[in-house]
Enzyme design. Structure first.
Site, PDB file in Angstrom:
ATOM      1  N   GLU A 520       1.354  -1.539   5.110  1.00 20.53           N
ATOM      2  CA  GLU A 520       1.446  -2.529   4.018  1.00 20.53           C
ATOM      3  C   GLU A 520       2.429  -3.647   4.366  1.00 20.53           C
ATOM      4  OE1 GLU A 520      -0.866  -2.448   2.100  1.00 20.53           O
ATOM      5  OE2 GLU A 520      -1.473  -0.348   2.201  1.00 20.53           O
ATOM      6  N   ASP A 584      -2.802  -1.608  10.841  1.00 25.15           N
ATOM      7  CA  ASP A 584      -2.702  -0.260  11.427  1.00 25.15           C
ATOM      8  C   ASP A 584      -1.930  -0.317  12.748  1.00 25.15           C
ATOM      9  OD1 ASP A 584      -4.109   0.922   9.395  1.00 25.15           O
ATOM     10  OD2 ASP A 584      -6.010   1.099  10.487  1.00 25.15           O
TER      11      ASP A 584
HETATM   12 ZN   LIG Z   1      -4.455  -2.545   4.321  1.00 23.89          ZN
END
Ligand SMILES: [Zn+2]
Length: 680
Positions: A520, A584
């Site tokens: 995030e 990621d």
């Molecule tokens: Zn995301």
């Protein structure tokens, strides 16, 4: 909803696949015991060959997709457990008891009305009668504006969407917005692609629309002609719509203009009536996401007869209400949208659907009760501690990256330190007191809830941005970053195993919730998030050179993921999933850095024969174990900004030399990428 457009989620659950669909299937309460254990690993597979299969193939074999779902993963297990908790709450408050408080009355009576199938059957289509009569009574295209007001206020998806939004270029202001809309299929591509599969789905869609008209009482011949009309109109809207990859670019969906300019784009619609009557405080200027769509809409409005418009409005009305109409509507809706489109075998039990509806319409009322039974103060504290360590790691990472100049680094660090954290549940709960919920009135409750929510959103226009306002309830298994507010949101429901496990060691938890937090935070610096500054304004704070360096690294990620297979001959769309894959890629790296900072003295001894570094990567893989029907995989490849779990795992670890080191992989192993991508 378009309001979520700018929020980068951790995972987009295909709610369409399960939310539409009453035959009780497996009533077994899911196990609470979901901690990682080493017997979940498939030792016959070399982790350096296929890490996802090594970590997930046994789980997948032991956890087939339930018949009322189109996909099943560890996220879904967690959601399923939450559904049972919510049902317990709703059962408790659904009895007509004068001792209930206002919040308890609302959630309890909403659930009671939804569960009362015999009352719903008895009423038939009567709850729609007044709306249908209004559509039938339209006399000219000039009348369309006032009917659109009624339908939009009930959040029915007709022609376009109206909403409030934070101004992309002035983070202090909330303005009105009109956006493309009015199509029932999941994406414009469904209407326009020429392959055999898409053509077949369109034939099935038209057959479904015909059946829905027949359920409203039309003859098969008439209903067939009507379905053709709906398809023509929606296809025309699709032709004017912007594609999903373009919609990820904030510059392409920001066109603030005066209301008169909008009226010039689409003069056939009476915008004065519409904008004065929609329920917003005076709308002088607004964001028209895609002017081209509205020009195109104008042509469609011109060339389509009033009778055909009536047919289209009738369809969207019945479509929007299908889940709370009698069983025949529910089943037909399920048959197309969940079965044909997503591959779900059976409708989920009534109670599960009703829990979802309460959660969707009264999320922060049900959420208050949910938080009382699931989330303690210590949950918030330990999450904040993790966030703090991840922020430190990202700060260090920004300082260390070799490709970014000092000026941009300074701005990036300032943006990072300005990120605010919202953990567990909102500081102030939404006030539902103006919303009337009545026992036995399922459709009325749904309708009033929609109007309430629509008005709540419109009331923001002209007001300062309310940062206490959460985009989804605390019962949601998800997390997000909002570039317009530069904040992250972690609802209570995700702060549990397998993401965060009290019983697990640091390594597993840093690979799980730690990497999610890192993900995030990285969204603030992905291809989309990097275009906004610390305050949430769309403003380029990068030097041209650094911007180019970023683009080059991002395109490595886009190319890599575009080579992955989604299903059959369909590939992952590397551009659509770019922001998530960058998140990621960076999230795992900074989570790894944060874990290492806890191990400066010495590495803890192996647990079950697995080193801390190995367990970190297993913590990540463990949250992404999932299976999907081929149909769902196809739908998500076209619509989801997230790559499938398999690639979120293998794509990420194969870019990390730290993985190779942890598992002692050979230089030419499949999980060791020759041209490894790294952004952050
Ligand atoms: Zn995301």
């Amino acid at each position: 909803m378009q309001s979520l457009r700018s929020i980068a989620f951790l995972l987009l659950i295909a709610s369409l696949a399960s939310a539409q669909g009453s035959m009780p299937t497996d009533e077994k309460r899911p196990s609470e015991n979901v901690s990682f254990t080493p017997d979940m690993l498939d030792k016959s597979i070399d982790p350096c060959t296929d890490f996802y299969a090594y970590a997930c193939s046994k789980w997948k074999a032991q956890n087939p997709i339930p018949s009322d779902q189109a996909g099943w993963g560890r996220f879904n297990e967690l959601q399923e457990r939450g559904q049972y908790i919510m049902r317990d709450i709703l059962d408790k408050y659904s009895a007509d008891d004068s001792k209930r408080g206002p919040v308890e009355q609302k959630i309890g009576d909403y659930y009671q009305a939804c569960m009362d199938e015999s009352a719903i059957e008895k009423r038939g289509t009567k709850p729609l009668a007044a709306d249908l009569a209004k559509i039938a009574a339209l006399r000219s295209k000039q009348d369309l504006a006032s009917e659109l007001i009624a339908l939009h206020r009930a959040r029915t998806n007709v022609l376009f969407n109206f909403d409030s939004t934070q101004d992309f270029k002035d983070a202090s202001e909330v303005i009105a917005e009109v956006d493309q809309g009015g199509m029932a299929l999941p994406d414009k591509d469904y209407y326009l692609k020429e392959d055999a599969k898409s053509a077949e789905l369109r034939t099935q869609y038209v057959a479904h629309v015909q059946k829905m008209f027949q359920l409203l009482g039309d003859t098969p011949t008439r209903a067939a002609a009507e379905a053709k009309v709906v398809m023509e109109i929606e296809t025309s809207l699709a032709k004017g719509a912007l594609d999903r990859v373009s919609r990820r670019d904030p510059q392409k969906i920001y066109h603030r203009m005066k209301r008169e300019e909008l009226a010039t784009l689409a003069p056939v619609l009476n915008w004065k009536v519409y904008l004065d009557g929609i329920g917003a405080p005076s709308v002088g200027t607004l964001n028209v996401t895609e002017p081209e769509f509205f020009k195109h809409l104008n042509e469609t409005l011109k060339t389509t007869s009033l009778d055909n418009w009536k047919t289209y409005l009738r369809w969207q009305l019945v479509h929007a209400n299908a889940p709370i109409l009698p069983e025949a509507f529910v089943n037909e809706n399920f048959n197309f949208f969940a079965k044909t489109l997503a591959g779900t075998k059976e409708l989920s039990p009534r109670w599960k659907r009703c829990v979802r509806f309460v959660n969707a319409d009264l999320g922060e009322a049900l959420g208050q009760k949910y938080v009382e039974v699931t989330f303690g103060a210590e949950g918030k504290e330990r999450t904040l501690k993790m966030v703090d360590s991840l922020e430190k790691a990202l700060d260090q990472d920004i300082e260390d990256v070799p490709w970014m100049g000092a000026d941009t680094k300074k701005q990036a660090a300032a943006k990072l330190s300005a990120i605010t954290n919202r953990i567990g549940y909102p500081d102030r709960w939404r006030d539902y007191s103006a919303l009337k919920i009545i026992r036995g009135d399922a459709r009325g409750n749904s309708q009033r809830s929609n109007v309430f929510e629509f008005q709540r959103r419109l009331n923001k226009i002209g007001q300062p941005v309310n940062k206490d306002d959460w985009p989804y309830p605390p019962t949601t298994v998800n997390a997000s970053y909002n570039p317009l507010q530069n904040n992250i949101t972690f609802p209570a429901a995700i702060l549990q195993p397998p993401f965060y496990d009290n019983k697990a060691d640091d390594a597993m938890n840093f690979g799980g919730i730690g990497a999610v937090i890192g993900h995030e935070l990285t969204h603030g610096f992905d291809d989309q998030g990097r275009q906004f500054d610390a305050k949430g304004n769309l403003r380029d704070w990068w030097t041209a050179e650094d911007g180019k360096e970023f683009e080059q690294r991002a395109s490595c990620v886009a190319d890599e993921y575009s080579s992955f297979s989604a299903v059959d001959d369909v590939k992952v769309n590397g551009k659509l999933t770019l922001g998530e894959n960058v998140a990621d890629n960076g999230g795992m790296r900074i989570a790894y850095m944060a874990l290492m900072s806890t191990m400066v003295e010495e590495e803890p001894p192996p647990v079950d024969g697995l080193s801390a570094k190995q367990r970190f990567f297993l913590g990540w893989a463990n949250v992404w174990c999932q299976s999907q029907t081929d149909q769902l995989a196809r739908m998500l490849a076209a619509t989801n900004e997230h790559a499938p779990g398999r690639w979120r795992v293998n794509g990420t670890v194969s870019n990390m030399p730290e993985f190779r080191e942890a598992y002692h992989c050979a230089a030419n192993a499949p999980m060791v990428r020759q041209n490894a991508c790294r952004v952050w």
